[in-house]
Design a protein around this motif. Sequence first.
Motif, short mmCIF file in Angstrom:
data_model
loop_
_atom_site.label_atom_id
_atom_site.label_comp_id
_atom_site.label_asym_id
_atom_site.label_seq_id
_atom_site.Cartn_x
_atom_site.Cartn_y
_atom_site.Cartn_z
N PRO A 1 0.83 -1.21 0.00
CA PRO A 1 0.00 0.00 0.00
C PRO A 1 0.87 1.26 0.00
CG PRO A 1 -0.77 -1.58 1.64
CD PRO A 1 0.56 -2.07 1.17
N ASP B 1 -2.92 4.97 0.03
CA ASP B 1 -3.69 3.78 0.35
C ASP B 1 -3.90 3.65 1.85
OD1 ASP B 1 -4.09 2.72 -2.27
OD2 ASP B 1 -2.02 2.01 -2.28
N PHE C 1 -2.64 -3.36 -4.87
CA PHE C 1 -1.97 -2.06 -4.75
C PHE C 1 -0.89 -1.84 -5.81
CE2 PHE C 1 -3.35 -3.24 -0.39
CZ PHE C 1 -4.31 -2.25 -0.24
N TYR D 1 -3.45 3.94 -9.41
CA TYR D 1 -4.62 4.37 -8.65
C TYR D 1 -5.61 5.09 -9.55
CZ TYR D 1 -7.58 6.43 -5.11
OH TYR D 1 -8.68 6.78 -4.35
#
Length: 285
Positions: free
Chosen positions: A169, A173, A195, A199
């Motif tokens: 992450p 995140d 992850f 994004y």
Amino acid sequence: MSCPHQPKNKNYREVESSIHTDFKDDMSYGDYLGLEQILSAQNPLSDQHDEMLFITIHQSSELWLKLAGHELSEAINNIQEADFGHAFKVISRVKHIFNQLTQSWNILSTLTPVDYLKFRDTLGHSSGFQSFGYRKLEFLLGNKNAKLLEVHKSNPVVYRELTATLEAPSLYDEVIKVLADKKLIEDPTQLRTDFSLPYQQNEAVLNAWLAVYKNADEHFELYELAEKLIDIEDAFQQWRFKHMYTVQRIIGNKMGTGGSSGVGFLKKALDISFFPELFELRTHL
């Protein structure tokens, strides 16, 4: 014999007797900082005067990138532990590191196109695109792209570390996890679980941030954290822009030494946001 009434030279500083001068068996400043290794690492491949400037700017930038990555890793740990106070401190430090990096382009821009071309060929295919420190920093901030790992395959240690950072992450995140823990995201299943992927803006996250900003007193820590993140992106984008503009000033639209389109490739980075909802929400307030 000197005159006893002769005034002392004011443009002189006496060495105090308490200052240590014998470091035969003691650690010196240079020993602590490893200056022998650092200051012997500037090895121009040409006889051109300005190549030393080029090397020094990029080596010092790599040190700042390393520090920024160190601080962002700490910020991630702080968010995981709900230590927002320390997270604010180190995130603010990262902003100032980016400001420092931006300033370095002003020094490099004193390198004229003619002088750079005198030693550019000595770089071969080496390029800032291959910077491990920069790539790790972008992954920590959330700009994930697995294809960017390819250039690091020849260095197994670096490749493993970057792969781990890609799959973990990011700072954002971890912040989004906090939003979910505080029930500001109604359906956490809407959040991504892989992850390593780039994004994408999320409506549930946007609504959560809108709730924070509309009730800033109630959610002050999250509100303050969001503004710290904005500070980071602001400073980072200024650095990206100054990088692009300095390259344009020195080589125009020539292809980069690493094979990229150069300025055109750098311009595309300006469209990438680490925290898109934090900018989008301003339209909806």
